[in-house]
Motif scaffolding. Structure first.
Motif, PDB file in Angstrom:
ATOM      1  N   PRO A 311     139.156  39.855  47.648  1.00 46.41           N
ATOM      2  CA  PRO A 311     139.923  40.754  48.518  1.00 46.41           C
ATOM      3  C   PRO A 311     139.176  42.070  48.719  1.00 46.41           C
ATOM      4  O   PRO A 311     138.571  42.600  47.791  1.00 46.41           O
ATOM      5  N   GLY A 314     143.334  46.047  52.982  1.00 47.25           N
ATOM      6  CA  GLY A 314     144.066  45.779  54.212  1.00 47.25           C
ATOM      7  C   GLY A 314     145.510  45.394  54.008  1.00 47.25           C
ATOM      8  O   GLY A 314     146.214  45.093  54.972  1.00 47.25           O
ATOM      9  N   GLY A 321     148.597  41.051  55.281  1.00 44.65           N
ATOM     10  CA  GLY A 321     147.475  41.787  55.865  1.00 44.65           C
ATOM     11  C   GLY A 321     146.258  41.889  54.984  1.00 44.65           C
ATOM     12  O   GLY A 321     145.278  42.533  55.351  1.00 44.65           O
ATOM     13  N   GLN A 322     146.294  41.281  53.788  1.00 45.43           N
ATOM     14  CA  GLN A 322     145.153  41.372  52.881  1.00 45.43           C
ATOM     15  C   GLN A 322     143.917  40.703  53.487  1.00 45.43           C
ATOM     16  O   GLN A 322     143.996  39.635  54.083  1.00 45.43           O
ATOM     17  N   LYS A 323     142.766  41.364  53.399  1.00 43.86           N
ATOM     18  CA  LYS A 323     141.497  40.843  53.920  1.00 43.86           C
ATOM     19  C   LYS A 323     140.660  40.297  52.768  1.00 43.86           C
ATOM     20  O   LYS A 323     140.626  40.864  51.685  1.00 43.86           O
ATOM     21  N   ALA A 325     136.744  38.746  51.827  1.00 39.44           N
ATOM     22  CA  ALA A 325     135.345  38.530  52.209  1.00 39.44           C
ATOM     23  C   ALA A 325     134.847  37.244  51.563  1.00 39.44           C
ATOM     24  O   ALA A 325     135.169  36.958  50.403  1.00 39.44           O
ATOM     25  N   GLU A 341     129.888  36.909  55.739  1.00 39.61           N
ATOM     26  CA  GLU A 341     130.938  36.092  56.337  1.00 39.61           C
ATOM     27  C   GLU A 341     130.324  34.749  56.752  1.00 39.61           C
ATOM     28  O   GLU A 341     129.304  34.705  57.446  1.00 39.61           O
ATOM     29  N   GLN A 371     135.156  40.573  62.719  1.00 41.40           N
ATOM     30  CA  GLN A 371     135.837  40.270  61.465  1.00 41.40           C
ATOM     31  C   GLN A 371     135.134  40.916  60.270  1.00 41.40           C
ATOM     32  O   GLN A 371     135.777  41.544  59.427  1.00 41.40           O
ATOM     33  N   ASP A 374     135.536  44.640  60.320  1.00 41.37           N
ATOM     34  CA  ASP A 374     136.882  45.015  59.879  1.00 41.37           C
ATOM     35  C   ASP A 374     136.970  44.940  58.354  1.00 41.37           C
ATOM     36  O   ASP A 374     137.568  45.809  57.708  1.00 41.37           O
ATOM     37  N   GLN A 375     136.379  43.886  57.771  1.00 41.01           N
ATOM     38  CA  GLN A 375     136.353  43.777  56.315  1.00 41.01           C
ATOM     39  C   GLN A 375     135.628  44.973  55.694  1.00 41.01           C
ATOM     40  O   GLN A 375     136.062  45.512  54.670  1.00 41.01           O
ATOM     41  N   LYS A 378     137.890  48.083  55.791  1.00 39.69           N
ATOM     42  CA  LYS A 378     138.938  48.007  54.766  1.00 39.69           C
ATOM     43  C   LYS A 378     138.335  48.180  53.366  1.00 39.69           C
ATOM     44  O   LYS A 378     138.924  48.829  52.492  1.00 39.69           O
TER      45      LYS A 378
END
Length: 481
Positions: A311, A314, A321-323, A325, A341, A371, A374-375, A378
């Motif tokens: 995690p 996010g 909403g947790q992101k 990787a 990713e 993506q 965004d990771q 966060k």
């Protein structure tokens, strides 16, 4: 031969274009002294571009001024053809034809019309075993599976590349052995006779493969050791490893290299299988989890794997909403974080044609880029809390590196150009394709396998031993090769 020693006669045909080789009058008269100045020069069809079948068909030709002048090189083989898998325009001038051959023929094939095309000495054994098959008159190299169909031997392009690389490794190994033998002969036959004390006899060193032959030779892979033999070999290997590490670190390094090569070959085979199956992201994540060094090769600095499927922040009110990787790495020196990713090999990298020959990135690729960015955003915001909660402080977010592994390199030239133009302009995200990762593994394997000549160094004659394998191969050389 020089560019002035030949000419190409171009002619449109029902299948596309034909290119006929005509040697200079000087060479033609050496081959046939009775040729009169007023007589037309002899010629022979050298290659064709078959537009309907998208093929380059070559007719390897003797160009030496002998009794076989302007005849087929490799009888009974009449032609060697190559699939044209990328867009092309049939050449319409002599210069274009020469450039076309240079661009389209695979490695180890002769490109110069002056030498009549064909193969170089290194790859000649492949050609010879095909010629020994009864009834084969044509060799076709392309994407089709390797098989025999009538009088045509179809050779898959990937199979050819594997053979070519293997031939190169075999040739280098024998060159190294030859240099060692000659160095020993020079010492034993010359220096030892002058001063036996200063120059003792060296004798032939141990040859790699002796134990291999003793245990089963070519059948070693299927040889199953039983009972005490299996235990004894395992114990002997462990005991010798310790001794080698202490008394002969170079040999110990070689043993380690051999073990690594076996593991690497198995890993490459597994990587290829997953690509062929277009495996899911979780299966790729399992492979990279077990072999974190694969992804480390995309970075230009030493890295270590911190976590996978981790995690990065996010989370919202309500708990969603947790992101996550796919992989979190860090620089082993600066502790700076890096995010990776993973997508699938079939991820489309190039979108529909925009205008002209412009190929923009596909939405799936731009989505993967967004993506991972965004990771990163966060992760940077949440890092202090993550470090505090996990009691892991040895990681920083000074300039988080981002990598996306997705898709395959486009085969189409224009699409490939569009892809390169796009990814080269990205400042914060690095895009690596699965076939590029595979190529890095294969390069690592080749570097491990090619140890060079550790005994004779870079002495006189080293360069000369490398010569010869890229020379044109004619049928009259077969007895020697």
């Amino acid at each position: 031969m020089a560019a002035t020693d030949f000419d190409l006669l171009l002619d449109a045909t029902s299948i596309g274009m034909a290119y006929t080789l005509q040697m200079s009058r000087v060479i033609s008269r050496i081959a046939n002294p009775e040729l009169k100045p007023s007589e037309k020069l002899p010629n022979r069809l050298l290659f064709e571009v078959h537009i309907g079948e998208d093929e380059l068909i070559t007719y390897p030709t003797y160009t030496r001024p002998t009794e076989r002048f302007l005849t087929g090189k490799y009888a009974p083989l009449k032609s060697i053809s190559f699939a044209l898998t990328e867009p092309y325009t049939p050449p319409e001038t002599r210069e274009e034809a020469i450039a076309f051959l240079d661009e389209r023929l695979p490695p180890m094939f002769i490109r110069d019309p002056a030498y009549g095309l064909g193969v170089t000495t290194l790859i000649a054994p492949l050609l010879n075993v095909i010629r020994d098959i009864d009834g084969i008159a044509h060799l076709a190299i392309g994407p089709d599976a390797t098989r025999i169909e009538g009088d045509i031997f179809h050779l898959n392009s990937g199979d050819y590349e594997d053979l070519r690389l293997h031939f190169g490794r075999v040739a280098r190994n024998y060159q190294n052995e030859s240099r060692i033998e000659r160095t020993i002969a020079a010492n034993d036959m010359l220096l030892h006779a002058l001063d036996a004390t200063r120059f003792p006899l060296q004798g032939r060193p141990y040859q790699a493969g002796t134990i291999h032959k003793l245990l089963g030779g070519p059948q070693l892979a299927g040889t199953a050791l039983r009972g005490k033999d299996r235990i004894g070999v395992a114990r002997a290997a462990a005991a010798n490893a310790k001794v080698l590490a202490q008394k002969d670190p170079l040999e110990f390094a070689a043993l380690q290299r051999d073990i690594q090569l076996v593991s690497l070959e198995a890993l490459i085979a597994r990587f290829r299988d997953l690509m062929a199956e277009n495996a899911s992201e979780p299966r790729w994540q399992t492979l990279f989890d077990a072999n974190p060094f694969i992804l480390s090769m995309v970075f230009g600095y030493p890295v270590v794997l911190v976590a996978s499927g981790t995690p990065v922040g996010g989370i919202r009110f309500g708990g969603n909403g947790q992101k996550f990787a796919d992989f979190l790495y860090k620089n082993d020196r600066t502790q700076n974080a890096a995010l990776v990713e993973i997508k699938r090999p079939d991820t489309e990298l190039v979108g529909p044609l925009y205008r002209g020959e412009v190929w923009p990135p596909h939405g799936k690729l731009s989505g993967a880029i967004t993506q991972v960015l965004d990771q990163r955003a966060k992760f940077i915001k949440t890092l202090p809390l993550l470090k505090d909660n996990s009691d892991y402080a040895a990681i920083e977010a000074h300039a988080v590196d981002c990598v996306v592994v997705a898709g395959r390199t486009p085969e189409n030239r224009d699409k490939r150009a569009g892809f390169e133009l796009f990814r080269s302009q990205l400042k914060d995200v690095r895009i690596v394709t699965f076939d590029e990762l595979l190529a890095k593994l294969e390069l690592l394997r080749d570097l491990l396998a090619d140890t060079g000549d550790t005994q004779s160094g870079s002495g006189v004659g080293a360069a000369g031993d490398e010569a010869g394998f890229d020379q044109p191969y004619d049928d009259e050389d077969r007895a020697e090769g």
